[in-house]
Design a protein around this motif. Structure first.
Motif, PDB file in Angstrom:
ATOM      1  N   VAL A  16       0.860  -1.163   0.000  1.00  0.00           N
ATOM      2  CA  VAL A  16       0.000   0.000   0.000  1.00  0.00           C
ATOM      3  C   VAL A  16       0.903   1.221   0.000  1.00  0.00           C
ATOM      4  CG1 VAL A  16      -1.743   1.257   1.281  1.00  0.00           C
ATOM      5  CG2 VAL A  16      -1.751  -1.220   1.279  1.00  0.00           C
ATOM      6  N   GLY A  17       0.693   2.054  -0.994  1.00  0.00           N
ATOM      7  CA  GLY A  17       1.512   3.255  -1.120  1.00  0.00           C
ATOM      8  C   GLY A  17       0.997   4.372  -0.236  1.00  0.00           C
ATOM      9  N   PHE A  18       1.810   5.409  -0.101  1.00  0.00           N
ATOM     10  CA  PHE A  18       1.473   6.554   0.730  1.00  0.00           C
ATOM     11  C   PHE A  18       0.226   7.266   0.221  1.00  0.00           C
ATOM     12  CE2 PHE A  18       2.017  11.093   1.765  1.00  0.00           C
ATOM     13  CZ  PHE A  18       1.979  10.997   3.144  1.00  0.00           C
ATOM     14  N   THR A  19       0.027   7.292  -1.104  1.00  0.00           N
ATOM     15  CA  THR A  19      -1.113   7.990  -1.689  1.00  0.00           C
ATOM     16  C   THR A  19      -2.402   7.198  -1.561  1.00  0.00           C
ATOM     17  OG1 THR A  19      -0.559   7.059  -3.830  1.00  0.00           O
ATOM     18  CG2 THR A  19       0.285   9.260  -3.342  1.00  0.00           C
ATOM     19  N   ASP A  20      -2.313   5.905  -1.230  1.00  0.00           N
ATOM     20  CA  ASP A  20      -3.510   5.082  -1.106  1.00  0.00           C
ATOM     21  C   ASP A  20      -4.160   5.181   0.268  1.00  0.00           C
ATOM     22  OD1 ASP A  20      -3.186   4.219  -3.670  1.00  0.00           O
ATOM     23  OD2 ASP A  20      -2.140   2.371  -3.104  1.00  0.00           O
ATOM     24  N   LEU A  21      -3.513   5.815   1.229  1.00  0.00           N
ATOM     25  CA  LEU A  21      -4.081   5.939   2.567  1.00  0.00           C
ATOM     26  C   LEU A  21      -5.256   6.904   2.549  1.00  0.00           C
ATOM     27  CD1 LEU A  21      -0.853   6.107   4.753  1.00  0.00           C
ATOM     28  CD2 LEU A  21      -2.391   4.175   4.435  1.00  0.00           C
ATOM     29  N   ARG A  22      -6.369   6.457   3.097  1.00  0.00           N
ATOM     30  CA  ARG A  22      -7.601   7.258   3.122  1.00  0.00           C
ATOM     31  C   ARG A  22      -8.048   7.471   4.568  1.00  0.00           C
ATOM     32  NH1 ARG A  22      -9.396   9.098  -1.922  1.00  0.00           N
ATOM     33  NH2 ARG A  22      -8.505   7.710  -3.473  1.00  0.00           N
ATOM     34  N   CYS A  23      -8.685   8.609   4.813  1.00  0.00           N
ATOM     35  CA  CYS A  23      -9.242   8.926   6.126  1.00  0.00           C
ATOM     36  C   CYS A  23     -10.435   8.001   6.383  1.00  0.00           C
ATOM     37  CB  CYS A  23      -9.677  10.390   6.165  1.00  0.00           C
ATOM     38  SG  CYS A  23     -10.543  10.875   7.669  1.00  0.00           S
ATOM     39  N   GLN A  24     -10.504   7.436   7.575  1.00  0.00           N
ATOM     40  CA  GLN A  24     -11.599   6.524   7.922  1.00  0.00           C
ATOM     41  C   GLN A  24     -12.948   7.254   8.011  1.00  0.00           C
ATOM     42  OE1 GLN A  24     -11.607   3.138   8.476  1.00  0.00           O
ATOM     43  NE2 GLN A  24      -9.524   3.171   7.671  1.00  0.00           N
ATOM     44  N   HIS A  25     -12.914   8.573   8.211  1.00  0.00           N
ATOM     45  CA  HIS A  25     -14.143   9.339   8.392  1.00  0.00           C
ATOM     46  C   HIS A  25     -14.664   9.911   7.073  1.00  0.00           C
ATOM     47  CE1 HIS A  25     -17.134  11.686  10.502  1.00  0.00           C
ATOM     48  NE2 HIS A  25     -16.673  12.798   9.964  1.00  0.00           N
ATOM     49  N   CYS A  26     -13.828  10.664   6.382  1.00  0.00           N
ATOM     50  CA  CYS A  26     -14.288  11.355   5.163  1.00  0.00           C
ATOM     51  C   CYS A  26     -13.883  10.664   3.872  1.00  0.00           C
ATOM     52  CB  CYS A  26     -13.786  12.791   5.156  1.00  0.00           C
ATOM     53  SG  CYS A  26     -11.991  12.934   4.942  1.00  0.00           S
ATOM     54  N   LYS A  27     -13.032   9.658   3.975  1.00  0.00           N
ATOM     55  CA  LYS A  27     -12.576   8.843   2.835  1.00  0.00           C
ATOM     56  C   LYS A  27     -11.708   9.624   1.835  1.00  0.00           C
ATOM     57  CE  LYS A  27     -15.088   5.459   4.399  1.00  0.00           C
ATOM     58  NZ  LYS A  27     -14.594   4.887   5.600  1.00  0.00           N
ATOM     59  N   LEU A  28     -11.226  10.786   2.238  1.00  0.00           N
ATOM     60  CA  LEU A  28     -10.318  11.548   1.382  1.00  0.00           C
ATOM     61  C   LEU A  28      -8.884  11.102   1.662  1.00  0.00           C
ATOM     62  CD1 LEU A  28     -11.879  15.112   1.679  1.00  0.00           C
ATOM     63  CD2 LEU A  28     -12.020  13.552  -0.265  1.00  0.00           C
ATOM     64  N   PRO A  29      -7.983  11.356   0.715  1.00  0.00           N
ATOM     65  CA  PRO A  29      -6.592  10.933   0.927  1.00  0.00           C
ATOM     66  C   PRO A  29      -5.971  11.638   2.137  1.00  0.00           C
ATOM     67  CG  PRO A  29      -6.954  11.551  -1.359  1.00  0.00           C
ATOM     68  CD  PRO A  29      -8.183  11.932  -0.614  1.00  0.00           C
ATOM     69  N   ILE A  30      -5.124  10.912   2.826  1.00  0.00           N
ATOM     70  CA  ILE A  30      -4.409  11.450   3.987  1.00  0.00           C
ATOM     71  C   ILE A  30      -3.208  12.217   3.472  1.00  0.00           C
ATOM     72  CG2 ILE A  30      -3.018  10.805   6.007  1.00  0.00           C
ATOM     73  CD1 ILE A  30      -5.888  10.310   6.542  1.00  0.00           C
ATOM     74  N   GLY A  31      -2.930  13.346   4.071  1.00  0.00           N
ATOM     75  CA  GLY A  31      -1.769  14.148   3.694  1.00  0.00           C
ATOM     76  C   GLY A  31      -0.548  13.729   4.490  1.00  0.00           C
ATOM     77  N   LYS A  64      -7.770   3.234  19.281  1.00  0.00           N
ATOM     78  CA  LYS A  64      -6.712   2.378  19.832  1.00  0.00           C
ATOM     79  C   LYS A  64      -6.874   0.945  19.379  1.00  0.00           C
ATOM     80  CE  LYS A  64      -6.009   5.196  23.904  1.00  0.00           C
ATOM     81  NZ  LYS A  64      -6.122   5.304  25.354  1.00  0.00           N
ATOM     82  N   ASN A  65      -8.114   0.497  19.190  1.00  0.00           N
ATOM     83  CA  ASN A  65      -8.376  -0.903  18.825  1.00  0.00           C
ATOM     84  C   ASN A  65      -8.437  -1.122  17.326  1.00  0.00           C
ATOM     85  OD1 ASN A  65      -8.574  -1.341  21.561  1.00  0.00           O
ATOM     86  ND2 ASN A  65     -10.790  -1.123  21.590  1.00  0.00           N
ATOM     87  N   LYS A  66      -8.704  -0.068  16.554  1.00  0.00           N
ATOM     88  CA  LYS A  66      -8.854  -0.214  15.104  1.00  0.00           C
ATOM     89  C   LYS A  66      -7.623   0.312  14.389  1.00  0.00           C
ATOM     90  CE  LYS A  66     -13.862   0.561  14.885  1.00  0.00           C
ATOM     91  NZ  LYS A  66     -14.868   1.448  14.312  1.00  0.00           N
ATOM     92  N   LYS A  67      -7.409  -0.236  13.234  1.00  0.00           N
ATOM     93  CA  LYS A  67      -6.375   0.323  12.375  1.00  0.00           C
ATOM     94  C   LYS A  67      -7.033   1.353  11.489  1.00  0.00           C
ATOM     95  CE  LYS A  67      -3.374  -3.669  12.182  1.00  0.00           C
ATOM     96  NZ  LYS A  67      -2.675  -4.624  11.336  1.00  0.00           N
ATOM     97  N   GLY A  68      -6.339   2.404  11.206  1.00  0.00           N
ATOM     98  CA  GLY A  68      -6.877   3.427  10.341  1.00  0.00           C
ATOM     99  C   GLY A  68      -6.401   4.789  10.794  1.00  0.00           C
ATOM    100  N   LEU A  69      -6.501   5.733   9.871  1.00  0.00           N
ATOM    101  CA  LEU A  69      -6.024   7.088  10.140  1.00  0.00           C
ATOM    102  C   LEU A  69      -7.122   8.102   9.887  1.00  0.00           C
ATOM    103  CD1 LEU A  69      -2.530   6.783   8.398  1.00  0.00           C
ATOM    104  CD2 LEU A  69      -3.024   6.618  10.836  1.00  0.00           C
ATOM    105  N   LEU A  70      -6.991   9.265  10.522  1.00  0.00           N
ATOM    106  CA  LEU A  70      -7.949  10.355  10.369  1.00  0.00           C
ATOM    107  C   LEU A  70      -7.210  11.663  10.160  1.00  0.00           C
ATOM    108  CD1 LEU A  70     -10.269   9.592  13.437  1.00  0.00           C
ATOM    109  CD2 LEU A  70     -10.847   9.211  11.049  1.00  0.00           C
ATOM    110  N   HIS A  71      -7.855  12.576   9.457  1.00  0.00           N
ATOM    111  CA  HIS A  71      -7.380  13.959   9.416  1.00  0.00           C
ATOM    112  C   HIS A  71      -7.582  14.572  10.796  1.00  0.00           C
ATOM    113  CE1 HIS A  71      -8.582  13.518   5.054  1.00  0.00           C
ATOM    114  NE2 HIS A  71      -7.311  13.893   4.960  1.00  0.00           N
ATOM    115  N   GLY A  72      -6.866  15.605  11.125  1.00  0.00           N
ATOM    116  CA  GLY A  72      -7.044  16.298  12.398  1.00  0.00           C
ATOM    117  C   GLY A  72      -8.454  16.846  12.545  1.00  0.00           C
ATOM    118  N   GLU A  73      -8.972  17.423  11.455  1.00  0.00           N
ATOM    119  CA  GLU A  73     -10.336  17.979  11.492  1.00  0.00           C
ATOM    120  C   GLU A  73     -11.383  16.890  11.688  1.00  0.00           C
ATOM    121  OE1 GLU A  73      -8.216  18.497   8.934  1.00  0.00           O
ATOM    122  OE2 GLU A  73      -7.639  20.579   9.242  1.00  0.00           O
TER     123      GLU A  73
END
Length: 159
Positions: A1-16, A24-33
């Motif tokens: 999985v490349g850096f550009t394929d990472l998506r926000c778990q909430h809004c589904k937009l690419p992560i910067g 803590k229990n789930k894998k995934g990333l979110l934008h600060g907002e």
């Protein structure tokens, strides 16, 4: 999985360049907002739940101890008005009318709530004024009951 394929778990937009862990229990990333929005939603839901629980407890206490205003507690003018005046009081509201020479007062029915007088309260106030030459005092005093259904407050009119 490349850096550009990472998506926000909430809004589904690419992560910067900067991301936060979704849980803590789930894998995934979110934008600060997105993380801030989720935290606000959680706090709002927690506050709503707390308010509902407290309102439910207050309602149960009011029912258990018979606290609160009820229409049955309102003194009625009808019986006093019948004894004092031949004028019918259809809506339960009556007023006092001041007549001229010689000065006198009579009772009549009214539909105007601003002009209405509670005859029971007026009677008590006039008795206190006549006997004690002052205004009547009113208080709700605590009463020690033997059970939860006992009255916890006693109305006291002090002349």
């Amino acid at each position: 999985v490349g850096f550009t394929d990472l998506r926000c778990q909430h809004c589904k937009l690419p992560i910067g360049e900067l991301a936060y862990s979704a849980n803590k229990n789930k894998k995934g990333l979110l934008h600060g907002e997105c993380l801030a929005e989720l935290l606000v939603q959680e706090a709002t839901e927690k506050d709503r739940t707390t308010q509902q629980r407290e309102a439910s407890m207050r309602a149960a206490r009011r029912e258990e101890f018979d606290i609160g205003w009820k229409v049955d507690y309102i003194p009625r003018n009808s019986s006093l008005a019948k004894r004092l005046s031949p004028c019918p009081v259809p809506h339960g509201m009556c007023c006092l009318v001041l007549h001229g020479n010689p000065l006198s007062v009579s009772i009549t029915s009214t539909v105007d709530a601003a002009a209405a007088v509670n005859l029971e309260y007026l009677s008590v106030a006039l008795q206190v004024r006549r006997q004690g030459n002052r205004e009547p005092l009113f208080s709700l005093d605590p009463v020690q009951g033997t059970g939860p259904s006992d009255t916890l407050q006693h109305k006291r009119f002090e002349p």
